[in-house]
Write an enzyme that holds these catalytic residues in place. Structure first.
Site, mmCIF file in Angstrom:
data_model
loop_
_atom_site.group_PDB
_atom_site.id
_atom_site.type_symbol
_atom_site.label_atom_id
_atom_site.label_comp_id
_atom_site.label_asym_id
_atom_site.label_seq_id
_atom_site.Cartn_x
_atom_site.Cartn_y
_atom_site.Cartn_z
ATOM 1 N N CYS A 136 0.840 -1.207 0.000
ATOM 2 C CA CYS A 136 0.000 0.000 0.000
ATOM 3 C C CYS A 136 0.873 1.255 0.000
ATOM 4 O O CYS A 136 1.529 1.541 -0.975
ATOM 5 C CB CYS A 136 -0.967 -0.028 1.180
ATOM 6 S SG CYS A 136 -2.302 1.172 1.010
ATOM 7 N N HIS A 174 -3.497 -5.639 1.155
ATOM 8 C CA HIS A 174 -2.809 -5.798 2.444
ATOM 9 C C HIS A 174 -2.729 -7.257 2.901
ATOM 10 O O HIS A 174 -3.558 -7.692 3.701
ATOM 11 C CB HIS A 174 -3.547 -4.989 3.514
ATOM 12 C CG HIS A 174 -3.368 -3.520 3.387
ATOM 13 N ND1 HIS A 174 -2.381 -2.821 4.054
ATOM 14 C CD2 HIS A 174 -4.044 -2.609 2.661
ATOM 15 C CE1 HIS A 174 -2.461 -1.544 3.743
ATOM 16 N NE2 HIS A 174 -3.460 -1.375 2.903
ATOM 17 N N GLU A 189 -0.834 -8.456 5.044
ATOM 18 C CA GLU A 189 -0.551 -8.538 6.490
ATOM 19 C C GLU A 189 -1.834 -8.491 7.314
ATOM 20 O O GLU A 189 -1.811 -8.828 8.499
ATOM 21 C CB GLU A 189 0.425 -7.425 6.914
ATOM 22 C CG GLU A 189 -0.181 -6.040 7.143
ATOM 23 C CD GLU A 189 -0.490 -5.271 5.860
ATOM 24 O OE1 GLU A 189 -0.586 -5.897 4.793
ATOM 25 O OE2 GLU A 189 -0.649 -4.040 5.939
#
Lengths: 74, 232
Positions: B85, B206, B208
């Site tokens: 990002c 994302h 994560e």
């Protein structure tokens, strides 16, 4: 110190959704016949060495891949 | 392997990135943006957020931080670097990845789940290899579709047509949004790219945030597992 204004705008051909949004809002306010709206940025600064302004624009103020810039001495 | 996760003023996903590195068996620690020395970490994650308030353009100021100088050196030496990002935006601004990220086509900040298609690297250029001879090939889970959250306002990937043709020819498009999942008007549905050697990868979604069943998908683990596998 030399004062200057730097105008930064999206390159021709790159979709500018902010410009489009402004353009679409205008008729509702009674402003007909306005087109090709492009929204950019303006930076005013004072520089000891105006010769280096172009380099400064290339490296930081504008991203040359997506933006054009114009330096106007004040 | 020990991962470094950069932390800028305005980063907000660095803790999830640390957690994700650990979930797949790595070690990870934060690296402050003013640190010129990465402390011997083997790879770096440039996390999401709003570094330096996203002033001027997202990533434009972060790329000049001392830690990013060190990241550029690590990348040049073949070390793995993953930008997520805002981290992707930073890597593009730094010239470590091709292209740029623009305001979403519809101008809205988007926060939702998206399906991603990982694509293999096909360049003839030799990428960095591990001691065991394994080439870094993060995200080559061919045939899989990954469900990963996206949350961004400026994620519309752009590069000129000739650059895009070259990226596609060399397998530098690392991720595409699945059909109907392009949320932001990115050219050719591109969600992530890699450099020619394949050791620097950036993507807007994302991974994560998708490592624990609690949040609905664990597909993000595959991204971090590939990185950790490269290290091992």
């Amino acid at each position: 110190m030399a004062r200057a204004r730097v105008l930064i705008r999206p390159k021709e051909g790159i979709l500018d959704p902010q410009g489009k949004a402004v353009e679409r809002a205008l008729p509702a306010l009674g402003f007909e016949g306005v087109g090709h709206v492009r929204v950019g940025r303006m930076v005013e600064l004072e520089a000891e060495d105006p010769e280096r302004l172009a380099e400064l624009c290339e490296k930081l103020l504008a991203n040359p891949l997506i933006e054009d810039y114009e330096i106007q001495p004040l | 392997m020990i991962w470094g996760v950069l932390q800028f003023p305005g980063s907000c996903d660095e803790r999830d990135a640390l957690h994700a590195c650990k979930v797949v068996g790595g070690e990870a620690r934060l690296i402050w943006h003013e640190d010129r020395d990465l402390g011997g970490v083997g790879g770096v994650v440039v996390p999401g957020g709003f570094s330096y308030g996203d002033y001027l353009r997202p990533g434009a100021i972060a790329r000049f931080s001392p830690a990013m100088e060190a990241v550029a050196e690590l990348a040049a030496a073949g070390g793995p670097v993953l930008g997520i990002c805002n981290g992707f935006q930073v890597l593009c601004e730094a010239g470590l990845l091709p292209g740029a990220l623009l305001r979403n086509e519809e101008l809205r900040f988007i926060c939702k789940q998206a399906d991603l298609i990982p694509l293999p690297r096909t360049s003839d250029v030799d990428g960095p290899k591990t001691q065991a001879g394994v080439e870094f090939s993060a995200h080559q889970h061919e045939g899989a579709t990954l469900s990963i959250p996206i949350k961004h306002g400026e994620g519309r990937y752009y590069a000129p047509d000739d650059v895009l043709d070259e990226l596609e020819a060399k397998g530098q498009v690392a991720y595409r949004y699945a059909a109907g999942h392009n949320p932001n008007g990115s050219v050719r549905d591109i969600a992530g790219v890699r450099n020619e050697r394949g050791n620097v990868v950036g993507l807007m979604p994302h991974p994560e945030h998708a490592v624990d069943p609690l949040t609905g998908s664990t597909d993000g683990r595959k991204v971090f597992e590939a990185l950790e596998g490269f290290a091992g």
